[in-house]
Design a protein around this motif. Structure first.
Motif, PDB file in Angstrom:
ATOM      1  N   MET A 411       0.827  -1.198   0.000  1.00 45.70           N
ATOM      2  CA  MET A 411       0.000   0.000   0.000  1.00 45.70           C
ATOM      3  C   MET A 411       0.869   1.259   0.000  1.00 45.70           C
ATOM      4  O   MET A 411       0.599   2.221  -0.741  1.00 45.70           O
ATOM      5  N   LEU A 412       1.930   1.264   0.802  1.00 44.54           N
ATOM      6  CA  LEU A 412       2.792   2.436   0.872  1.00 44.54           C
ATOM      7  C   LEU A 412       3.476   2.698  -0.470  1.00 44.54           C
ATOM      8  O   LEU A 412       3.636   3.859  -0.875  1.00 44.54           O
ATOM      9  N   LYS A 413       3.862   1.649  -1.180  1.00 47.46           N
ATOM     10  CA  LYS A 413       4.486   1.838  -2.490  1.00 47.46           C
ATOM     11  C   LYS A 413       3.517   2.458  -3.480  1.00 47.46           C
ATOM     12  O   LYS A 413       3.891   3.334  -4.276  1.00 47.46           O
ATOM     13  N   VAL A 414       2.266   2.004  -3.439  1.00 49.14           N
ATOM     14  CA  VAL A 414       1.264   2.589  -4.328  1.00 49.14           C
ATOM     15  C   VAL A 414       1.034   4.057  -3.967  1.00 49.14           C
ATOM     16  O   VAL A 414       0.966   4.932  -4.851  1.00 49.14           O
ATOM     17  N   LEU A 415       0.941   4.352  -2.678  1.00 46.25           N
ATOM     18  CA  LEU A 415       0.743   5.734  -2.245  1.00 46.25           C
ATOM     19  C   LEU A 415       1.942   6.600  -2.613  1.00 46.25           C
ATOM     20  O   LEU A 415       1.796   7.795  -2.915  1.00 46.25           O
ATOM     21  N   ASP A 416       3.126   6.020  -2.583  1.00 49.14           N
ATOM     22  CA  ASP A 416       4.327   6.753  -2.965  1.00 49.14           C
ATOM     23  C   ASP A 416       4.258   7.142  -4.443  1.00 49.14           C
ATOM     24  O   ASP A 416       4.513   8.294  -4.817  1.00 49.14           O
ATOM     25  N   VAL A 417       3.898   6.178  -5.278  1.00 51.54           N
ATOM     26  CA  VAL A 417       3.775   6.474  -6.710  1.00 51.54           C
ATOM     27  C   VAL A 417       2.692   7.514  -6.945  1.00 51.54           C
ATOM     28  O   VAL A 417       2.825   8.392  -7.809  1.00 51.54           O
ATOM     29  N   ASP A 418       1.612   7.461  -6.160  1.00 46.91           N
ATOM     30  CA  ASP A 418       0.518   8.428  -6.296  1.00 46.91           C
ATOM     31  C   ASP A 418       0.878   9.800  -5.718  1.00 46.91           C
ATOM     32  O   ASP A 418       0.098  10.750  -5.861  1.00 46.91           O
ATOM     33  N   GLY A 419       2.004   9.913  -5.027  1.00 44.25           N
ATOM     34  CA  GLY A 419       2.439  11.194  -4.491  1.00 44.25           C
ATOM     35  C   GLY A 419       1.925  11.523  -3.110  1.00 44.25           C
ATOM     36  O   GLY A 419       2.155  12.628  -2.603  1.00 44.25           O
ATOM     37  N   ALA A 420       1.234  10.587  -2.443  1.00 46.79           N
ATOM     38  CA  ALA A 420       0.662  10.860  -1.124  1.00 46.79           C
ATOM     39  C   ALA A 420       1.667  10.643  -0.001  1.00 46.79           C
ATOM     40  O   ALA A 420       1.559  11.268   1.063  1.00 46.79           O
ATOM     41  N   VAL A 421       2.631   9.745  -0.197  1.00 48.30           N
ATOM     42  CA  VAL A 421       3.690   9.523   0.782  1.00 48.30           C
ATOM     43  C   VAL A 421       5.014   9.487   0.035  1.00 48.30           C
ATOM     44  O   VAL A 421       5.063   9.391  -1.189  1.00 48.30           O
ATOM     45  N   ARG A 422       6.078   9.543   0.801  1.00 46.46           N
ATOM     46  CA  ARG A 422       7.418   9.493   0.201  1.00 46.46           C
ATOM     47  C   ARG A 422       8.314   8.656   1.090  1.00 46.46           C
ATOM     48  O   ARG A 422       8.284   8.791   2.319  1.00 46.46           O
ATOM     49  N   ARG A 423       9.084   7.795   0.454  1.00 47.27           N
ATOM     50  CA  ARG A 423      10.048   6.997   1.211  1.00 47.27           C
ATOM     51  C   ARG A 423      11.331   7.796   1.366  1.00 47.27           C
ATOM     52  O   ARG A 423      11.893   8.299   0.389  1.00 47.27           O
ATOM     53  N   VAL A 424      11.784   7.918   2.611  1.00 48.32           N
ATOM     54  CA  VAL A 424      12.994   8.666   2.929  1.00 48.32           C
ATOM     55  C   VAL A 424      13.850   7.814   3.854  1.00 48.32           C
ATOM     56  O   VAL A 424      13.449   6.722   4.274  1.00 48.32           O
ATOM     57  N   LYS A 425      15.043   8.308   4.169  1.00 52.08           N
ATOM     58  CA  LYS A 425      15.853   7.605   5.151  1.00 52.08           C
ATOM     59  C   LYS A 425      15.099   7.545   6.470  1.00 52.08           C
ATOM     60  O   LYS A 425      14.633   8.546   6.983  1.00 52.08           O
ATOM     61  N   GLY A 426      14.982   6.359   7.026  1.00 54.67           N
ATOM     62  CA  GLY A 426      14.276   6.199   8.289  1.00 54.67           C
ATOM     63  C   GLY A 426      12.840   5.759   8.149  1.00 54.67           C
ATOM     64  O   GLY A 426      12.180   5.481   9.148  1.00 54.67           O
ATOM     65  N   GLY A 427      12.338   5.687   6.900  1.00 54.51           N
ATOM     66  CA  GLY A 427      10.976   5.186   6.744  1.00 54.51           C
ATOM     67  C   GLY A 427      10.156   5.959   5.742  1.00 54.51           C
ATOM     68  O   GLY A 427      10.613   6.272   4.641  1.00 54.51           O
ATOM     69  N   TRP A 428       8.937   6.324   6.165  1.00 57.11           N
ATOM     70  CA  TRP A 428       7.964   6.957   5.284  1.00 57.11           C
ATOM     71  C   TRP A 428       7.466   8.254   5.903  1.00 57.11           C
ATOM     72  O   TRP A 428       7.316   8.351   7.124  1.00 57.11           O
ATOM     73  N   VAL A 429       7.174   9.230   5.056  1.00 58.03           N
ATOM     74  CA  VAL A 429       6.568  10.486   5.503  1.00 58.03           C
ATOM     75  C   VAL A 429       5.395  10.806   4.598  1.00 58.03           C
ATOM     76  O   VAL A 429       5.373  10.412   3.423  1.00 58.03           O
ATOM     77  N   GLY A 430       4.419  11.516   5.133  1.00 56.18           N
ATOM     78  CA  GLY A 430       3.334  12.012   4.314  1.00 56.18           C
ATOM     79  C   GLY A 430       3.767  13.260   3.578  1.00 56.18           C
ATOM     80  O   GLY A 430       4.553  14.064   4.093  1.00 56.18           O
ATOM     81  N   THR A 431       3.261  13.445   2.358  1.00 58.04           N
ATOM     82  CA  THR A 431       3.639  14.627   1.573  1.00 58.04           C
ATOM     83  C   THR A 431       2.678  15.784   1.791  1.00 58.04           C
ATOM     84  O   THR A 431       3.000  16.931   1.470  1.00 58.04           O
TER      85      THR A 431
END
Length: 705
Positions: A411-431
Motif C-alpha cells: 500500500m505504501l508503495k502505491v501511495l508513494d507512486v501516487d504522491g501521497a507519501v514518500r520513502r525517505v531515510k528512516g521510513g515513510w513520511v506524508g507529503t
C-alpha cells in the motif's frame, strides 16, 4: 534466431553489424529474425520507444543486447535494464560478457559493491546496468543515482513490462516508479519494454505508460509447438500427490512442479524426497544463495524437479526443460501461460500438466483479500504519518495500522507512486498532497481478476484445444487448434493411482506438525563473521518440526493469539502441549534425543523454558539448560544478512551447559517458541554442534507460513 537477409546500403551494413554481434552472443549459426531487426532498427536508428510482446524463447534479450552494442559503438551511454529477477539473468549476463558487452547489477544482494559499480558506470566501463525495480524506490538510489542514469542512459529496457500494468497478472507497485525515470529521459533516448504475457488491454496500458509519442508495438504469435498441454482431474489432494509421485519418472528430463503456496512447495518436495526423487523446494522465502544453488542444480540436471511457487518464473532460462506440472491452478490463464512458457524451448516435446484442486478457489480468495486496502485503512495510515512529524518505518506503522507487513508495504508503495507519501531515510513520511481513493479503478481491477479466475475454470473444463484457449485469452489473432494437447489428440493421462501411494500421501498430509527445513547456505557478504557458502555438515541442524503455521486456519488461530506481540507470558496451555506431544510422537528421527536445551527468551521465558522442561519430564530426558540471551534485545529483521548479523552474538553457551551437551550420548532437542527467518535456530545449532552435540533437532511452536 531467424533467416532474414541484410539489405544493401548503410542500413544493410548496420544489419550485418547487428548479425555479427548476435553471432558473438548466441553462436555462429544465429540469425536475426526480421521482427527482431525491426525492433533493433527502431531503437538504434529511429531512437523510438517500443513494446515487444513475444513468446518466451523468441529472443527478446538478443534485441536489447545487440541494440546495446550498436548504440555503445556509436558513443551512447550505458543501457539500463530494469528486471525483477536479476539472479535468473546470470546466464544472459555471461553470454553478454562473451560478446564483449560488460554487464553489472545493482540489487539487494550486492550492496557492498554498489559504489564500485557506480564508479565503473561513471568511468564508462559498463555497457549494461541491471537494476531491480525495488531500487527505484530506495531513497539514496532515487535521489542520487537515478537522475544521473536518466541523463546518461543510452537505452532503457523494461523487462517483464506487464508488471507495470494494474491489469497485468503480476502487477508490482515498484514498477510504477518507472514513469518517473521515463519522464526524465531526453527525447532521443530509446526505450524498449518486453514481455511474453500481455493481452490487448495490458499491451495498450503499457504502451501508454511508455510516455512517448507513437511507440512501436510488435506483437507476435504465441504458439509453442513443443508443448503438450493436459489436465488431470483428481478428487482430493492425497490422490493428486500420489499421482505426481507415481508419474514423475515418466516425465521427460527435468522440470518444474509449481504450487500455489510456500507451504505446499515444502510439503510436496518432502514427500517426493521420501519417495526417492532428487527435488528441492523453491519460493520467495528461500535464501538467495540456496535459490541460486537450486537453479544451478536444475540447469545441470542434478534435480528431477524444482517444486516452486511463482517465484521461479519470469526470466528462468533452461532450454531443455522437459515438463511443467501445476499442483493447483494459477488465478488466470495469462499467469498459467507465462509459467508453462519456461518449458520446451530447446526440445521437441515438453509435457505440461495441470492438476487442479477444489481448494484452489479458497487460495484465490485469500490472494484477492490482499488487494489494495479499503479507504478507511488508507486514511488511517495517512493520518498516522501526518501526526508523527517524522519518518516512520514500516515496523513502527504496523502497530497503528490494521495490515500485515506485506500488505502495508504494498500500500505504501502505491501511495508513494501516487504522491501521497514518500520513502525517505528512516521510513515513510506524508507529503500533504491531496489524494483521492480511486474506488472505481480498484473495483474494475477486482472485476478483471474475478473474470480471469472464471476463465481459468473454463480452461480446466474445456473440451476444445487448450493451447488455442490460452492464446485467445492473450488476444493472439493467430490462435488456432494445436493438434497436440489432450483434447486435440484424445490421449489423456490416466487418472488412477494405487491404493498404497494414496495412503502414503494421506499419511504425509495428515502428519502432525510442520517440517522446518534447516538453513544450508550462509547469506552473501558475511565474510566479517568468517562464514560463507554452504554451512558445514558438522554445524548444521537437522530438519526440525513446528506445531503449526501462523497462517493455518487450525492451530494458527491459537498460535497467533499466544504469540502476538504484547501477549502475556505464561506456561504453555495444555491443549497446545498435547498437540506438541503428537508432533514429537510422529517425528521419525534417526536417533532419539538425549537431552533438551531451550533458547533463552526475553519476552516469553516462562513459555519457552516451561515447554522445554515439560517435554523433558514427559519424555524422561534430562533438561540440560538454556542458551542465554546476550547483549541488547535483537530487533526482528526480514533481511537474512541483517538477521544473521543481529543474532550472531545474541546467544551464548554457558560453560556448564557446554559440558553437559558434550557429554550427552545423542542428539539435542532444541526448543523455542517460533522461527521466522531460521537464523536463530541456525546460530543456536552451530553453538551446540561446536560444543560436541552429534545432532540438533529444532522444535518450535510456530512458523510463519
Amino acid at each position: 534466431m531467424g533467416t532474414g537477409e541484410p539489405n544493401d546500403g548503410p542500413e544493410g551494413d548496420l544489419r550485418e553489424e547487428a548479425e555479427r554481434c548476435l553471432r558473438a552472443l548466441a553462436g555462429e549459426h544465429a540469425r536475426l529474425r526480421d521482427d527482431q531487426w525491426t525492433a533493433i532498427r527502431a531503437l538504434v536508428v529511429e531512437r523510438r520507444r517500443a513494446l515487444v510482446v513475444q513468446r518466451t524463447g523468441w529472443g527478446k534479450s538478443a534485441v536489447y543486447f545487440v541494440a546495446t552494442r550498436l548504440l555503445r559503438d556509436r558513443g551512447a551511454g550505458p543501457t539500463v535494464i530494469v528486471s525483477p529477477l536479476l539472479a535468473l539473468m546470470r546466464n544472459q549476463i555471461d553470454a553478454a560478457e562473451r560478446a564483449g558487452i560488460r554487464a553489472r547489477t545493482v540489487n539487494s544482494a550486492n550492496v557492498d559493491a554498489w559504489h564500485e559499480v557506480y564508479a565503473e558506470v561513471e568511468a564508462g566501463a559498463v555497457d549494461v546496468l541491471l537494476v531491480s525495480p525495488e531500487r527505484l524506490n530506495n531513497p539514496d538510489f532515487r535521489d542520487n543515482v537515478l537522475p544521473d542514469l536518466a541523463r546518461g542512459a543510452g537505452l532503457v529496457v523494461v523487462d517483464e513490462a506487464h508488471c507495470i500494468s494494474d491489469w497485468g497478472h503480476d502487477f508490482r507497485p515498484d514498477y510504477r516508479r518507472l514513469r518517473t525515470l521515463l519522464g526524465e529521459l531526453a527525447p532521443d533516448v530509446p526505450v524498449l519494454a518486453t514481455t511474453a504475457t500481455a493481452n490487448a488491454r495490458v499491451t495498450r496500458d503499457v504502451a501508454e505508460q511508455l510516455a512517448g509519442a507513437d511507440p512501436l508495438v510488435l506483437r507476435g504469435p504465441l504458439e509453442r509447438e513443443s508443448l503438450r498441454l493436459a489436465v488431470v482431474r483428481l478428487p482430493d489432494a492425497e490422490r493428486r500427490l500420489a499421482w505426481l509421485a507415481e508419474r514423475l519418472d515418466e516425465l521427460p528430463g527435468s522440470g518444474i512442479v509449481y504450487t500455489l503456496t510456500v507451504a505446499a512447495a515444502h510439503e510436496i518436495a518432502a514427500f517426493l524426497r521420501d519417495r526417492g526423487y532428487e527435488v528441492a523446494a523453491y519460493s520467495g522465502q528461500t535464501e538467495q544463495a540456496e535459490r541460486l544453488q537450486a537453479e544451478r542444480d536444475l540447469l545441470d540436471n542434478k534435480l528431477k524437479a524444482l517444486v516452486a511457487t511463482s517465484a521461479l518464473g519470469m526470466g528462468y532460462d533452461k532450454p531443455d526443460l522437459g515438463f511443467i506440472v501445476h499442483m493447483g491452478a494459477p488465478q488466470s490463464p495469462v499467469a498459467y501461460y507465462q509459467q508453462i512458457g519456461r518449458a520446451g524451448r530447446g526440445v521437441e516435446r515438453a509435457e505440461v500438466i495441470l492438476l487442479p484442486g477444489p481448494e484452489d478457489r479458497d487460495i484465490w480468495a485469500y490472494f484477492a483479500s490482499l488487494a489494495f486496502p479499503p479507504e478507511p485503512v488508507v486514511r488511517t495510515t495517512l493520518e498516522v504519518l501526518a501526526d508523527a512529524g517524522r519518518p516512520l518505518s514500516t515496523g513502527a506503522l504496523e502497530p497503528r495500522v490494521d495490515l500485515n507487513r506485506g500488505r502495508l508495504e504494498m500500500m505504501l508503495k502505491v501511495l508513494d507512486v501516487d504522491g501521497a507519501v514518500r520513502r525517505v531515510k528512516g521510513g515513510w513520511v506524508g507529503t500533504g498532497h491531496e489524494w483521492s481513493y480511486d474506488a472505481d479503478r480498484y473495483a474494475r481491477v477486482a472485476a478483471a481478476r474475478a473474470a480471469e479466475q472464471r476463465a481459468m475454470l473454463d480452461y480446466i473444463a474445456t473440451g476444445s484445444c487448450r493451447m488455442e484457449f490460452l492464446r485467445a485469452g492473450l488476444d493472439d489473432p493467430a490462435a488456432r487448434p494445436c493438434g497436440r494437447c489432450d483434447n486435440c489428440t484424445g490421449r489423456h493421462w490416466p487418472a488412477e493411482v494405487s491404493g498404497a501411494s494414496a495412503e502414503q500421501a494421506r499419511e504425509r498430509l495428515r502428519r502432525p506438525g510442520v517440517e522446518v527445513a534447516p538453513r544450508r547456505m550462509w547469506p552473501t557478504g558475511m565474510s566479517d563473521l568468517g562464514v560463507s557458502g554452504r554451512i558445514p555438515a558438522d554445524r548444521l541442524a537437522e530438519p526440525g518440526r513446528a506445531l503449526g503455521r501462523l497462517t493455518d486456519i487450525g492451530w494458527g488461530n491459537r498460535l497467533r493469539t499466544l504469540l502476538a506481540e504484547g501477549a502475556p507470558d505464561g506456561p504453555v496451555p495444555d491443549d497446545l502441549f498435547g498437540a506438541v506431544v503428537e508432533v514429537l510422537a510422529a517425528w521419525n528421527w534417526a536417533e532419539r534425543p538425549a537431552g533438551v536445551v531451550t533458547v533463552g527468551s526475553r519476552t516469553r521465558p516462562e513459555l519457552v523454558t516451561g515447554l522445554g522442561r515439560r517435554i523433558a519430564q514427559l519424555g524422561r530426558l534430562p533438561y540440560l539448560g538454556e542458551l542465554e540471551p546476550a547483549g541488547p534485545a535483537v530487533p526482528r529483521r526480514h533481511n537474512s544478512a541483517q538477521r544473521l548479523r543481529s543474532v550472531w552474538s545474541a546467544l551464548t553457551l554457558p560453560a556448564e551447559l557446554a559440558e553437559t551437551v558434550a557429554a550427552a550420548p545423542g542428539p539435542i532437542l532444541l526448543v523455542d517458541d517460533r522461527t521466522e527467518t531460521g537464523w536463530t535456530l541456525t546460530v543456536a545449532a552451530r553453538l551446540l554442534r561446536e560444543a560436541g552435540a552429534p545432532a540438533v533437532l529444532p522444535l518450535v511452536l510456530a512458523v510463519p507460513n
